[in-house]
Structures are given as structure tokens and as C-alpha cells.
Scaffold this active site. Structure first.
Site, PDB file in Angstrom:
ATOM      1  N   ARG A   1       1.066  -1.251  -0.281  1.00  0.00           N
ATOM      2  CA  ARG A   1      -0.113  -0.005  -0.032  1.00  0.00           C
ATOM      3  C   ARG A   1       0.870   1.183  -0.162  1.00  0.00           C
ATOM      4  O   ARG A   1       2.052   1.233  -0.065  1.00  0.00           O
ATOM      5  CB  ARG A   1      -1.122   0.100   1.151  1.00  0.00           C
ATOM      6  CG  ARG A   1      -0.728  -0.749   2.432  1.00  0.00           C
ATOM      7  CD  ARG A   1       0.438  -0.245   3.387  1.00  0.00           C
ATOM      8  NE  ARG A   1       0.464   1.150   3.308  1.00  0.00           N
ATOM      9  CZ  ARG A   1       1.358   2.079   3.459  1.00  0.00           C
ATOM     10  NH1 ARG A   1       2.564   1.734   3.310  1.00  0.00           N
ATOM     11  NH2 ARG A   1       1.231   3.364   3.770  1.00  0.00           N
ATOM     12  N   GLY A   2       0.325   2.382  -0.136  1.00  0.00           N
ATOM     13  CA  GLY A   2       0.998   3.668  -0.138  1.00  0.00           C
ATOM     14  C   GLY A   2       1.148   3.950  -1.773  1.00  0.00           C
ATOM     15  O   GLY A   2       1.241   3.004  -2.546  1.00  0.00           O
ATOM     16  N   ALA A   3       0.933   5.077  -2.033  1.00  0.00           N
ATOM     17  CA  ALA A   3       0.928   5.640  -3.534  1.00  0.00           C
ATOM     18  C   ALA A   3       2.094   5.178  -4.504  1.00  0.00           C
ATOM     19  O   ALA A   3       1.796   4.526  -5.418  1.00  0.00           O
ATOM     20  CB  ALA A   3       0.909   7.159  -3.564  1.00  0.00           C
TER      21      ALA A   3
ATOM     22  N   LYS B   1      -4.149  10.153   3.445  1.00  0.00           N
ATOM     23  CA  LYS B   1      -4.800   9.248   4.415  1.00  0.00           C
ATOM     24  C   LYS B   1      -5.711  10.083   5.556  1.00  0.00           C
ATOM     25  O   LYS B   1      -5.430  11.155   5.858  1.00  0.00           O
ATOM     26  CB  LYS B   1      -3.688   8.711   5.253  1.00  0.00           C
ATOM     27  CG  LYS B   1      -4.140   7.774   6.309  1.00  0.00           C
ATOM     28  CD  LYS B   1      -5.365   6.641   6.053  1.00  0.00           C
ATOM     29  CE  LYS B   1      -4.577   5.789   4.741  1.00  0.00           C
ATOM     30  NZ  LYS B   1      -5.893   4.992   3.935  1.00  0.00           N
TER      31      LYS B   1
ATOM     32  N   GLN C   1      -1.437   2.471  10.146  1.00  0.00           N
ATOM     33  CA  GLN C   1      -0.263   2.158   9.353  1.00  0.00           C
ATOM     34  C   GLN C   1       1.000   3.131   9.924  1.00  0.00           C
ATOM     35  O   GLN C   1       2.167   2.607   9.726  1.00  0.00           O
ATOM     36  CB  GLN C   1      -0.296   2.944   8.021  1.00  0.00           C
ATOM     37  CG  GLN C   1      -1.134   2.031   6.797  1.00  0.00           C
ATOM     38  CD  GLN C   1      -2.591   2.449   7.056  1.00  0.00           C
ATOM     39  OE1 GLN C   1      -3.250   3.006   7.972  1.00  0.00           O
ATOM     40  NE2 GLN C   1      -3.348   2.602   5.922  1.00  0.00           N
TER      41      GLN C   1
ATOM     42  N   ASP D   1      -1.638  11.056  -1.694  1.00  0.00           N
ATOM     43  CA  ASP D   1      -1.813   9.990  -2.670  1.00  0.00           C
ATOM     44  C   ASP D   1      -2.434  10.541  -4.003  1.00  0.00           C
ATOM     45  O   ASP D   1      -2.444   9.929  -5.055  1.00  0.00           O
ATOM     46  CB  ASP D   1      -3.175   9.190  -2.126  1.00  0.00           C
ATOM     47  CG  ASP D   1      -2.686   8.230  -1.222  1.00  0.00           C
ATOM     48  OD1 ASP D   1      -2.743   8.746   0.109  1.00  0.00           O
ATOM     49  OD2 ASP D   1      -2.356   6.893  -1.322  1.00  0.00           O
TER      50      ASP D   1
HETATM   51  C1  RUB Z   1      -1.168   5.455   2.231  1.00  0.00           C
HETATM   52  C2  RUB Z   1      -1.073   7.040   2.437  1.00  0.00           C
HETATM   53  C3  RUB Z   1       0.227   7.547   2.646  1.00  0.00           C
HETATM   54  C4  RUB Z   1       0.405   7.811   1.023  1.00  0.00           C
HETATM   55  C5  RUB Z   1       1.516   8.647   0.844  1.00  0.00           C
HETATM   56  O1  RUB Z   1      -2.451   5.059   2.454  1.00  0.00           O
HETATM   57  O2  RUB Z   1      -2.018   7.561   2.570  1.00  0.00           O
HETATM   58  O3  RUB Z   1       0.381   8.502   3.472  1.00  0.00           O
HETATM   59  O4  RUB Z   1       0.251   6.865   0.024  1.00  0.00           O
HETATM   60  O5  RUB Z   1       2.689   7.644   0.451  1.00  0.00           O
HETATM   61  P1  RUB Z   1      -2.994   3.342   2.225  1.00  0.00           P
HETATM   62  P2  RUB Z   1       3.866   7.799  -0.601  1.00  0.00           P
HETATM   63  O6  RUB Z   1      -1.987   2.806   3.410  1.00  0.00           O
HETATM   64  O7  RUB Z   1      -4.469   3.354   2.476  1.00  0.00           O
HETATM   65  O8  RUB Z   1      -2.339   2.770   0.865  1.00  0.00           O
HETATM   66  O9  RUB Z   1       5.096   7.547   0.235  1.00  0.00           O
HETATM   67  O10 RUB Z   1       3.518   6.826  -1.527  1.00  0.00           O
HETATM   68  O11 RUB Z   1       3.585   9.163  -0.925  1.00  0.00           O
END
Ligand code: RUB
Length: 360
Positions: A55-57, A254, A202, A243
Site C-alpha cells: 500500500r502507499g501511493a 490518508k 499504518q 496519494d
Molecule cells: C497510504 C497513505 C500515504 C500516502 C503517501 O494510504 O495515505 O500517506 O500513500 O505515501 P494506504 P507515498 O495505506 O491506504 O495506501 O509515500 O507513496 O507518497
């Protein structure tokens, strides 16, 4: 990222490709177990995004690119019409996994575009090459964000972060945690307030664990405590990931990010968003046009963790039949954001103009 596990120290990425297979850390069982999953085809990789294995963008963007690469490899012996048909079906499947992070859509579009001309074998080669390139670019962008962002961190600064925008949300280093990693290497001894980030925690499960692996000082706090520490002058800076960032500088991140931004502004604390080019969606004007994912209600009514005997369990907190809502992201209006930490440097307001200038 450094991982200490069962007496060994490993240097490992969140996910990577080995031929036609994708390997990834299973983030659903962290921090109590450390497991690497092997995903054999595009459906398994797409399902891993939907099921939050990764998970994470940034990470889901790279996983989506690899899923399309797997589809191309699966279709390598088809004729051109069958190949196109197979790729269309695969991209539809990947598109439907999660709606908010724009990295996923951009990665699929880039891979499809790369493989849109030539013989099937040439297309396959180009799609796979593009997926690898997305992962390499993301890794490079994280390092750059770390370098630029660390200039904002002074010796002994206390930084608040929300969710996990660390190495686990990317291929390595991360977005919001990358400047903190660099500041630590520079000997600035940063300290991090880690919001737990209900409902999936998370912050608790991933960010605290990552910081622990790196030996960076931190304290885990409940989501409701962030304002308390800000008001008492115990937060110098807030850094979060994103995201999706729209053309006017609004940020989808988030759930709870908006509240942190408002309270940071109220207390004159700089609020930065770390995000690479892939997370900027210049085709969307404002945050209000971004689709916000609503996830399973059980994420709100149940909590997952280790019980005394060491077993992992999901337990129900409220009464049977309790009504819940579970939006996964919120929109932070651009006016609350001090700047964007990007691979091109720090973007300051006016965002409408400066985002376009940096990312055409
Ligand atoms: C993840 C989330 C992270 C962003 C930023 O949500 O909100 O803050 O994705 O991440 P989830 P990045 O856990 O629901 O995917 O480091 O990729 O910019």
C-alpha cells in the site's frame, strides 16, 4: 531499507520484479511477522494491491506497473489482436483495485503507451522496460526528496507524520520519511511523532517499525494527541505523503491529514507534503474531483494485533451491529500547505503556477 529480523540485518526493497514474478513484503502481517510473497501473474499482483499486501501511493504505482508487465509476458505468444485484448482486460483489472492514488493510473497508462506500437515481442519488451523504469525513477525520486527535504530539518527537530509514507509506501526511502532518514545520516538527530492512523494503523504497524529499524528516535501517539503536542510547542514541522496532488495544490492523503494540517496552521507549524511527479495529477483541477475510497467497515469495528500468547487476532470493539463509515482519505486544501518536497526541489506557493512550472 534496513530490516533486522531474527538476528539478521537485511537491506531490502518493498517490492521488486524477478523475471515474470513479483516479490513483495507482506505489509498486512508487519510488524509481528516478516514475510515475502511471490506473485506469479498479473491477477495476483493486482489482488495484492486490493488486499493491502502493499500500500502507499508509490508502492501501488510500481506494483501496478509490474502487474501490466506480467500481463505482457503472459501474452507474449499471442497474435496482435489477442495481445491487445489481454492487455485491455489486465489494465481494467488493475484500474479497479484502488481508486485514490494517482500513481496507479499513471503507471498503467505509461506501460500501455510504451507497448502501443510494433510487433508483439517488441511491445512486451517495451512494457516490461517501462515498468522497471517507473520503479527506478521512484527510487531515485525518493532519494532526491530526502536530500531536498532534509534542509527543512534542523538539529533536534521534532517532526510529526501521519500514516506511513516511508520506504514501505514506496520502493525504498519513502516520501515523508526520506528527509528524516537523510537528516539522521547528517547527524541532526531528528525525533518523530508517529500518529497511529486508525483504522488500519499504518503509523503504529509500519512507520514506528521502520523508524525502529533505522534507529531513529520516535514516539507513537494516538491520532487525537497530535494537537496536544502541537499546542505545547513540541512539534517543529509536519511532513506527510500524498496519494494525489491536484493542479491547484490540494492534497488527497490518508484520512486525518486534513485535521493535522488545520491544527498545524493554527499553531504556526510548517506543514509540508512530500510527493514525486508521479503523484501530481495536473489533469484534475481541485481535490474535490478526486474519488475517495471507502473501505470495509470491519476496519473500523475491529482491531488487529498480537494477543498475549503471540497469536495474531482480529478482535471486535463495538457492540454487534454497530453502524460505521470508513472513508480512507481526505482532502487538505492547498492553503494549509507550506510547500511540496519533490525530486525537483521544494515547491512553494503560489502552487497553481509553481506546480505547472516544475511539472509540465
Ligand atoms: C497510504 C497513505 C500515504 C500516502 C503517501 O494510504 O495515505 O500517506 O500513500 O505515501 P494506504 P507515498 O495505506 O491506504 O495506501 O509515500 O507513496 O507518497
Amino acid at each position: 531499507m534496513k530490516v533486522h529480523w531474527k538476528g539478521e540485518t537485511k537491506d531490502i526493497k518493498t517490492l521488486w520484479r524477478e523475471g515474470s514474478e513479483v516479490k513483495m513484503i507482506d505489509q498486512r502481517v508487519l510488524p509481528h511477522r516478516f514475510e515475502i510473497l511471490t506473485l506469479k501473474n498479473y491477477r495476483e499482483t493486482a489482488d495484492s494491491i486490493k488486499d493491502m499486501v502493499c500500500r502507499g501511493a508509490g508502492a501501488i504505482g510500481c506494483a501496478a506497473g509490474y502487474a501490466i508487465a506480467q500481463a505482457a509476458l503472459e501474452a507474449k505468444n499471442m497474435d496482435i489482436n489477442q495481445f491487445t485484448d489481454y492487455m485491455d482486460r489486465a489494465s481494467d483489472y488493475v484500474y479497479k483495485t484502488r481508486p485514490t492514488a494517482v500513481n496507479l493510473f499513471r503507471a498503467v497508462e505509461r506501460c500501455l503507451e510504451a507497448g502501443s506500437a510494433g510487433e508483439v515481442s517488441e511491445r512486451v519488451h517495451k512494457v516490461v522496460g517501462e515498468a522497471d523504469k517507473i520503479a527506478e525513477e521512484d527510487l531515485e525520486a525518493s532519494k532526491r526528496m530526502g536530500e531536498y527535504g532534509s534542509d527543512l530539518i534542523a538539529e533536534g527537530h521534532r517532526i510529526l507524520t501521519h500514516c506511513n509514507a516511508g520506504a514501505l509506501a514506496f520502493i525504498d526511502y519513502g516520501t515523508a520519511l526520506s528527509p528524516i532518514r537523510f537528516a539522521q545520516k547528517q547527524g541532526k538527530k531528528p525525533f518523530v511523532w508517529v500518529d497511529e492512523t486508525r483504522p488500519r494503523c499504518q503509523g503504529t504497524r509500519l512507520t514506528a517499525w521502520e523508524l525502529m529499524q533505522e534507529g531513529i528516535d520516535y514516539a507513537l501517539i494516538v491520532d487525537n494527541a497530535a494537537g496536544y503536542f502541537m499546542q505545547r510547542g513540541e512539534v517543529n514541522l509536519v511532513i506527510v505523503g500524498a496519494d494525489r496532488v491536484t493542479a491547484n495544490g490540494d492534497v488527497a492523503n490518508k484520512i486525518g491529514t486534513y485535521e493535522k494540517a488545520v491544527v498545524a496552521n493554527e499553531n504556526n507549524i510548517p506543514f509540508y507534503v512530500a510527493a514525486p511527479r508521479m503523484t501530481f495529477d495536473l489533469k484534475t483541477e481541485t481535490g474535490w474531483e478526486v474519488e475517495i475510497e471507502e473501505r470495509d467497515l470491519e476496519e473500523v469495528t475491529k482491531m488487529w494485533g498480537k494477543i498475549q500468547e503471540g497469536e495474531l487476532k482480529n478482535i471486535q470493539i463495538p457492540a454487534d451491529g454497530t453502524v460505521a463509515r470508513n472513508p480512507s482519505f481526505d482532502i487538505t486544501p492547498a492553503r494549509y500547505i507550506s510547500g511540496f518536497i519533490t525530486e525537483k526541489g521544494i515547491i512553494k506557493p503560489p502552487f497553481e503556477e509553481n506546480i505547472r512550472k516544475n511539472f509540465k
